[in-house]
Enzyme design. Sequence first.
Site, PDB file in Angstrom:
ATOM      1  N   PHE A 241      23.275 -19.250  22.462  1.00  0.00           N
ATOM      2  CA  PHE A 241      23.642 -17.841  22.275  1.00  0.00           C
ATOM      3  C   PHE A 241      24.831 -17.734  23.391  1.00  0.00           C
ATOM      4  O   PHE A 241      24.886 -18.103  24.327  1.00  0.00           O
ATOM      5  CB  PHE A 241      22.470 -17.178  22.910  1.00  0.00           C
ATOM      6  CG  PHE A 241      22.325 -15.407  22.588  1.00  0.00           C
ATOM      7  CD1 PHE A 241      22.011 -15.093  21.377  1.00  0.00           C
ATOM      8  CD2 PHE A 241      23.018 -14.795  23.625  1.00  0.00           C
ATOM      9  CE1 PHE A 241      22.175 -13.694  21.063  1.00  0.00           C
ATOM     10  CE2 PHE A 241      22.960 -13.526  23.223  1.00  0.00           C
ATOM     11  CZ  PHE A 241      22.576 -12.720  22.100  1.00  0.00           C
TER      12      PHE A 241
ATOM     13  N   ILE B 276      23.506 -15.381  30.046  1.00  0.00           N
ATOM     14  CA  ILE B 276      22.769 -14.156  29.704  1.00  0.00           C
ATOM     15  C   ILE B 276      23.670 -13.102  30.173  1.00  0.00           C
ATOM     16  O   ILE B 276      23.843 -12.985  31.575  1.00  0.00           O
ATOM     17  CB  ILE B 276      21.440 -14.311  30.295  1.00  0.00           C
ATOM     18  CG1 ILE B 276      20.728 -15.501  30.153  1.00  0.00           C
ATOM     19  CG2 ILE B 276      20.584 -12.764  30.085  1.00  0.00           C
ATOM     20  CD1 ILE B 276      19.298 -15.854  30.959  1.00  0.00           C
TER      21      ILE B 276
ATOM     22  N   HIS C 117      15.281  -6.210  28.457  1.00  0.00           N
ATOM     23  CA  HIS C 117      15.552  -7.952  27.918  1.00  0.00           C
ATOM     24  C   HIS C 117      16.264  -8.790  28.778  1.00  0.00           C
ATOM     25  O   HIS C 117      15.670  -9.885  29.026  1.00  0.00           O
ATOM     26  CB  HIS C 117      16.052  -7.879  26.435  1.00  0.00           C
ATOM     27  CG  HIS C 117      15.852  -9.117  25.844  1.00  0.00           C
ATOM     28  ND1 HIS C 117      14.815  -9.644  25.409  1.00  0.00           N
ATOM     29  CD2 HIS C 117      16.777 -10.083  25.607  1.00  0.00           C
ATOM     30  CE1 HIS C 117      14.865 -10.850  24.716  1.00  0.00           C
ATOM     31  NE2 HIS C 117      16.150 -11.135  24.799  1.00  0.00           N
TER      32      HIS C 117
ATOM     33  N   GLU D   2      21.802  -3.114  27.496  1.00  0.00           N
ATOM     34  CA  GLU D   2      21.099  -1.789  27.733  1.00  0.00           C
ATOM     35  C   GLU D   2      19.585  -1.870  27.977  1.00  0.00           C
ATOM     36  O   GLU D   2      19.080  -0.711  28.090  1.00  0.00           O
ATOM     37  CB  GLU D   2      21.533  -0.941  26.952  1.00  0.00           C
ATOM     38  CG  GLU D   2      23.005  -0.542  26.842  1.00  0.00           C
ATOM     39  CD  GLU D   2      23.401   0.291  25.825  1.00  0.00           C
ATOM     40  OE1 GLU D   2      22.873   1.133  25.126  1.00  0.00           O
ATOM     41  OE2 GLU D   2      24.701   0.179  25.546  1.00  0.00           O
TER      42      GLU D   2
ATOM     43  N   LEU E 113      15.922 -18.704  26.616  1.00  0.00           N
ATOM     44  CA  LEU E 113      14.444 -18.790  26.738  1.00  0.00           C
ATOM     45  C   LEU E 113      13.956 -20.182  26.296  1.00  0.00           C
ATOM     46  O   LEU E 113      12.780 -20.951  26.697  1.00  0.00           O
ATOM     47  CB  LEU E 113      13.715 -17.768  26.129  1.00  0.00           C
ATOM     48  CG  LEU E 113      13.891 -16.423  26.819  1.00  0.00           C
ATOM     49  CD1 LEU E 113      13.161 -15.325  25.858  1.00  0.00           C
ATOM     50  CD2 LEU E 113      12.895 -16.476  28.198  1.00  0.00           C
TER      51      LEU E 113
END
Length: 154
Positions: A26, A85, A92, A89, A61
């Site tokens: 990610f 990360i 999370h 908004e 994660l």
Amino acid sequence: MKDADKGVAGELDGHDLRIGIVQARFNAALTEKLYETCKAELQALGVSPKHIRHVTVPGALEVPLALQAMAELKEYDALIALGCIIRGETYHFELVANESGAGVTRVSLDHGTPIANAILTVENDAQAWARAGEKGRDAARVAVEMANLLEDLS
């Protein structure tokens, strides 16, 4: 100061060390920069490319589970967690940042394996890019130093 009072630091000699790296995909461009600078620094410190195992996982994660699987093999002197990360908004961000960090720490303590945590937690892309190169190099140095320190302490 007596020698016994001085702190002991691990050396930055990576020869003969085996290092495992878990990279979250990610924010891939950022985590790839972390990986490239980390790998280059490991090699500059003497870690042989054949002694670096690199795996990728979907996101931050998932990093602790892959680290745990690698730690259980008892084949690595140190492990490295790479990820990024970026605050959004919603809540999370906090969940992912807190849980991934706690998971990395737990794996390290449960297995007695040093893990350099370079999962960036930043407010925006600019902060991430400003840190990606430096934190990748830092992670390599931390992994090598801690692997050597634990060897010296055992």
